[in-house]
Design a protein around this motif. Structure first.
Motif, PDB file in Angstrom:
ATOM      1  N   VAL A 160       1.756   5.174   0.956  1.00  0.00           N
ATOM      2  CA  VAL A 160       1.582   6.386   1.749  1.00  0.00           C
ATOM      3  C   VAL A 160       2.567   7.374   1.129  1.00  0.00           C
ATOM      4  CG1 VAL A 160       1.555   7.387   4.061  1.00  0.00           C
ATOM      5  CG2 VAL A 160       1.096   4.945   3.770  1.00  0.00           C
TER       6      VAL A 160
ATOM      7  N   ARG B 147      -1.824   9.474   4.559  1.00  0.00           N
ATOM      8  CA  ARG B 147      -2.352   8.461   5.454  1.00  0.00           C
ATOM      9  C   ARG B 147      -2.786   7.221   4.696  1.00  0.00           C
ATOM     10  NH1 ARG B 147      -7.751  10.216   8.254  1.00  0.00           N
ATOM     11  NH2 ARG B 147      -7.951   7.967   8.531  1.00  0.00           N
ATOM     12  N   SER B 148      -2.913   6.146   5.442  1.00  0.00           N
ATOM     13  CA  SER B 148      -3.514   4.922   4.940  1.00  0.00           C
ATOM     14  C   SER B 148      -4.116   4.224   6.144  1.00  0.00           C
ATOM     15  CB  SER B 148      -2.454   4.029   4.278  1.00  0.00           C
ATOM     16  OG  SER B 148      -3.058   2.886   3.724  1.00  0.00           O
TER      17      SER B 148
ATOM     18  N   PHE C 208       0.870  -1.187   0.000  1.00  0.00           N
ATOM     19  CA  PHE C 208       0.000   0.000   0.000  1.00  0.00           C
ATOM     20  C   PHE C 208       0.899   1.226   0.000  1.00  0.00           C
ATOM     21  CE2 PHE C 208       0.731  -1.267   4.378  1.00  0.00           C
ATOM     22  CZ  PHE C 208       1.036  -0.080   5.036  1.00  0.00           C
TER      23      PHE C 208
END
Length: 834
Positions: free
Chosen positions: A13, A301-302, A11
């Motif tokens: 960021v 953010r994540s 993921f």
């Protein structure tokens, strides 16, 4: 092979990629619910401790007494502690995987990972009296420390049980309570950061009062409720009651960002994510009930939904997340991994990876991909090897290593050492990550701890076989691992013979070096198993090692046997001195009498330290000869030989030493005779030898007494004649000397007469005896007496050319024309007769 090589867990960021790595799923006991527990987990894949949270209501199952339960990362319980001390305030793990428990009265207890208590100590009297409200276990360059906050707001630090506690400075305006605090370490110094309302207070040792830093946030808030320091203690995160997050340097001089999380609830934990590539930290993980938020320095953010309860464990290259049903690790994606597996990556390593895949498929496209990275193929190979080290999935590791192996064939003069090193370490890491071992270490953690620490942790967990194989694989010594295995056998296997057999089989292996059976035997002795200890000591060939332990065990008979067999006199002496301290003399004598070396050494020791004890040994052995020598030595030292001669003589007689006994009898007679003569002639003759007695009598003119002693004590004629000659010459009695020489034939010849005359410069008297000397010596004595003419005549008569030549060289003859001429004539005449 995993889909897309685990890229599904990546993921972003911005601008960096992060990933979640799934570790072994924990299988917790059915009666363990993490939602109602306080948990302290050790870094580096270490154990975790759990105890029921007293602030939460939960149905009690089993005993109501608090119990600290210890688990490994797979949920297997390794030990437990029935907490029967005071109120437990906090738990934490040391850098050696020891559980540190701090209770309300400032008492600290230290346990191993199996729940066995190792030590306890106190933070100090002041902390003990005022009681503790909070405590933290922290790491520093000087070791693991404990920090406590008392009810009075004072903070104390203590590194270990051997060092004194340090009290930090007072808190300014201490009437206002602090909402949070954290310990920061800089080198070997540690200090405290406290959050109070909208300000941060720094308490540094040595200062009188803390320093305040305020106005860190731009947005309004009421108070700071949580502080988090990065693993390397370089970065700081502050969290407020309004959900504001502040990220910056630990000295608060640099602000990275200020982020509004939008949440009003209290976070469970905040931990920094350390980078895999370096020692920096770019993001924090914030856990809430059922929710996980990741924020980086750029305020990006994540977030992820999660289990209702989770525990974050800060690591040197990421953050582990432990829940009731999962165990994961969040890392910043290593750059080499991103270069290979990122979508549309145009890095050389990515092309090489594709080329290897096409090569396995026997596709011509393999060459096309190779041509795209041929210029930087060495860099591509290096990145593939490095990326393999960061992977947890074994299939991905194999693919990357196959790619590196494929690529290095195109690198001229490639050094394979790094490739082989990474392969060895990955095999070890995959073994450690197995559920049975439960040590999910990363490559960076393994390198930081170093293999020796890893081996010691395996040994402490009793994974001896695995530890030995790892040591062999990494070319490290394995002997100490076998010693620990032997200790374990000694402590847990009750069958002495079986334990000795198993240890012998393992230790007799020729590949194992540097192992001493004595270390194992000492452990057996400490465990009260002396029979096993003796069996093990019999296998130790070095007497210098096993004899001290035999002495410690009071096995003196075995100790003296081993020491004497070794032939080491220093070791024998050590054994004898130890026996002398702990045994009765009679028992000691009986023990050493069969060992001649020990017995002689003991006699020597007693001779120097305890004569009475030495006499006791001789009596015990009925050694009459030694008893006689003992009395003789004492008599000589005490200068009382005369009164002891009868005792000495009797002892020699009983020992059947005929010669010595006769000497004692003769000496006794001599002493009596000397006393009589001393009284008769008013002279001091006591204590003189036979020779000296005769000499004194001759000087006194008592020839008859001298001859009587000569006859009684069988003095040889040669010696007596020498004494008479020397005595008469000394007294210048030349007439008596001549008369003595004519009395009867001399047993020593007549050269002594010449010699004593010349000694006293009486050549005229010497001339009387030279004709009576042996022919081959006459010339010599004439020369020494300076009768050169007679010497020439004698040499001529004896046809001694050699002596004539010698005379010809004499200065006295050279200076005398007549003598020189005579010598030359004699030489000429003898030469013509040849």
């Amino acid at each position: 092979m995993p889909i897309m090589y685990n890229t599904g867990e990546w993921f972003k960021v911005r601008p960096d990629y992060y990933r979640k790595v799934e570790l072994a799923t924990p299988d917790w006991p059915l009666d363990l619910d993490l939602e109602y527990m306080q948990v302290a987990a050790a870094p580096y894949g270490g154990p975790l401790a759990a105890i029921r949270d007293p602030t939460k209501l939960v149905p009690v199952k089993g005993t109501a007494r608090p119990m600290v339960r210890i688990f490994d990362t797979t949920g297997k319980e390794t030990g437990h502690i029935l907490w029967n001390h005071g109120k437990l305030i906090a738990m934490g793990w040391s850098d050696t995987e020891e559980l540190i428990c701090v209770q309300e009265n400032a008492k600290v207890f230290v346990f191993d990972m199996f729940g066995k208590e190792k030590e306890s100590y106190s933070i100090g009297d002041e902390a003990s009296v005022t009681k503790i409200v909070e405590a933290k276990v922290f790491q520093s360059a000087a070791g693991t420390g404990v920090a406590v906050m008392t009810t009075s707001g004072r903070i104390f630090l203590k590194l270990n049980s051997s060092k004194t506690e340090r009290k930090l400075p007072d808190i300014p305006n201490s009437s206002i309570n602090c909402s949070c605090w954290e310990i920061v370490t800089e080198g070997r110094n540690s200090y405290c950061l406290l959050g109070r309302e909208r300000e941060v207070i720094k308490l540094f040792p040595g200062e009188t009062v803390g320093t305040i830093t305020a106005n860190l946030f731009e947005k309004p808030h009421d108070r700071i409720i949580m502080i988090s320091v990065s693993y390397n203690h370089q970065h700081l995160a502050l969290y407020t009651n309004t959900g504001l997050l502040w990220l910056g340097s630990v000295d608060m001089r640099q602000k990275y960002c200020e982020f509004d999380t939008g949440r009003k609830d209290m976070p469970l934990q905040i931990e920094w994510i350390m980078n895999s590539d370096n020692s920096e930290a770019d993001a924090v993980v914030i856990s809430y009930p059922s929710y996980l938020l990741i924020v980086n320095r750029n305020a990006d953010r994540s977030d992820f939904p999660y289990d209702p309860i989770m525990f974050l464990v800060a690591e040197m290259d990421g953050v582990r997340i432990i829940t009731q049903s999962s165990h994961e690790m969040i890392q910043r994606l290593p750059k080499c991994v991103e270069n290979i597996f990122a979508v549309n990556s145009q890095e050389p390593a990515s092309y090489l990876f594709e080329a290897q895949k096409k090569f396995e498929e026997k596709s011509y496209k393999s060459d096309e991909y190779l041509s795209m990275c041929r210029d930087k193929i060495e860099l591509a190979v290096t990145e593939c090897i490095e990326a393999a080290s960061f992977e947890f999935c074994t299939e991905t590791q194999k693919s990357l290593l196959r790619t590196a192996n494929f690529g290095k064939a195109f690198v001229l003069g490639h050094n394979p050492d790094e490739y082989m090193r990474i392969m060895r370490i990955l095999r070890v890491l995959n073994t450690l990550r197995h559920e049975r071992i439960a040590m999910p270490l990363t490559f960076k953690q393994f390198s930081h701890l170093n293999p020796e620490v890893i081996l010691s942790r395996l040994v402490f967990r009793k994974h001896y076989a695995v530890a030995i194989q790892v040591a062999k694989h990494l070319n490290l010594p394995e002997s100490w691992i076998l010693e620990h295995w032997a200790y374990h056998k000694v402590m847990n296997d009750p069958n002495d013979s079986e334990v000795a057999r198993k240890i012998t089989e393992k230790f007799k292996n020729p590949t194992v070096e540097g192992i001493s059976f004595c270390n194992i035997a000492e452990k057996a002795h400490q465990a009260g198993r002396d029979d096993l200890a003796i069996k093990l000591l019999e296998l130790e060939p070095r007497a210098s090692l096993h004899v001290p332990l035999l002495l410690k065990m009071r096995k003196f008979d075995r100790a003296v046997a081993s020491a004497t067999q070794s032939g080491d006199t220093e070791l024998v002496t050590k054994v004898l001195l130890e026996m002398k301290m702990h045994m009765m003399l009679s028992n000691l004598h009986m023990t050493i009498r069969d060992y001649p070396l020990a017995l002689n050494m003991y006699k020597k020791i007693m001779r120097e330290t305890n004569r009475a004890g030495l006499y006791g040994i001789y009596n015990t052995e009925d050694d009459q000869k030694a008893i006689a020598e003992f009395h003789f030595r004492n008599a000589i030292e005490s200068k009382d030989l005369e009164s002891n001669l009868s005792v000495i003589g009797n002892a020699y007689t009983q020992a059947r030493c005929t010669v010595e006994a006769e000497l004692c009898a003769e000496t006794s007679r001599l002493f009596k005779l000397q006393k009589t003569l001393s009284t008769k002639y008013n002279a001091s003759l006591n204590g003189l030898s036979v020779h000296d007695t005769i000499e004194q009598l001759l000087r006194m003119g008592e020839l008859k007494e001298a001859e009587k002693i000569r006859s009684d004590f069988k003095v040889p004629d040669r010696r007596f004649w020498w004494q008479r000659i020397l005595n008469l010459a000394e007294q210048q009695k030349w007439d008596e000397l001549e008369k003595f020489s004519k009395n009867k034939k001399s047993p020593i010849g007549y050269e002594p007469f010449v010699e004593v005359c010349l000694k006293y410069d009486n050549a005229r008297e010497a001339r009387k005896y030279i004709p009576r000397c042996r022919d081959n010596r006459k010339v010599l004595w004439f020369i020494r007496a300076s009768y050169f003419e007679e010497a020439i005549d004698c040499a001529f008569e004896q046809r001694d050319l050699h002596s004539l030549y010698e005379l010809q060289k004499k200065e006295s003859i050279i200076n005398d024309r007549n003598l020189l001429a005579k010598t030359c004539n004699c030489i000429a005449m003898l030469e013509t007769r040849k």
